[in-house]
Design a protein around this motif. Structure first.
Motif, PDB file in Angstrom:
ATOM      1  N   GLY A 182       0.810  -1.205   0.000  1.00 41.41           N
ATOM      2  CA  GLY A 182       0.000   0.000   0.000  1.00 41.41           C
ATOM      3  C   GLY A 182       0.846   1.258   0.000  1.00 41.41           C
ATOM      4  N   VAL A 183       0.177   2.401   0.187  1.00 44.37           N
ATOM      5  CA  VAL A 183       0.845   3.697   0.179  1.00 44.37           C
ATOM      6  C   VAL A 183       0.933   4.183   1.624  1.00 44.37           C
ATOM      7  CG1 VAL A 183       0.738   6.061  -0.670  1.00 44.37           C
ATOM      8  CG2 VAL A 183      -0.099   4.177  -2.092  1.00 44.37           C
ATOM      9  N   PHE A 184       2.092   4.589   2.026  1.00 42.31           N
ATOM     10  CA  PHE A 184       2.291   5.068   3.389  1.00 42.31           C
ATOM     11  C   PHE A 184       2.224   6.588   3.415  1.00 42.31           C
ATOM     12  CE2 PHE A 184       4.372   0.952   3.267  1.00 42.31           C
ATOM     13  CZ  PHE A 184       3.864   0.356   4.416  1.00 42.31           C
ATOM     14  N   GLU A 185       1.755   7.094   4.549  1.00 39.76           N
ATOM     15  CA  GLU A 185       1.669   8.540   4.703  1.00 39.76           C
ATOM     16  C   GLU A 185       3.064   9.139   4.812  1.00 39.76           C
ATOM     17  OE1 GLU A 185       0.933   9.707   9.101  1.00 39.76           O
ATOM     18  OE2 GLU A 185      -0.151   7.824   8.813  1.00 39.76           O
TER      19      GLU A 185
END
Length: 84
Positions: free
Chosen positions: A75-78
Motif C-alpha cells: 500500500g501507500v504510506f503517509e
C-alpha cells in the motif's frame, strides 16, 4: 625467509619453550614470534539439541517450490515530517 606455524603450550612457570629444527647450522638467525592465545574448542550443538525435530529440514526443504510465496502490495504510506 621461512614461516613455521605450530601450537605449543605454556607451562605453569609462564614460559614458552620452543624447539624448532630449522635445518640451518652455525649461522645467525633473525626470529620473530607472534603469539595468540587459543580459545577452547566449543562443540556445535546438533539441530535436535537446538529444538528442531529430527529430519525437519530434509522433509521441508523445497516445500514452497511449486507454490511460491507472493507478497502483496504494502500500500501507500503517509508522508511524515522529518525529525531533526
Amino acid at each position: 625467509m621461512q614461516s613455521i606455524k605450530l601450537r605449543s603450550r605454556v607451562g605453569e612457570d609462564g614460559i614458552l619453550h620452543l624447539e624448532i629444527p630449522v635445518g640451518v647450522t652455525d649461522k645467525d638467525l633473525e626470529v620473530m614470534v607472534i603469539f595468540q592465545p587459543l580459545e577452547p574448542l566449543v562443540q556445535m550443538k546438533t539441530l535436535e539439541e537446538l529444538g528442531w525435530p529430527a529430519g525437519f529440514f530434509e522433509q521441508t526443504y523445497g516445500s514452497c517450490q511449486d507454490d511460491p510465496i507472493v507478497i502483496d502490495s504494502e500500500g501507500v504510506f503517509e508522508q511524515r515530517e522529518e525529525i531533526l
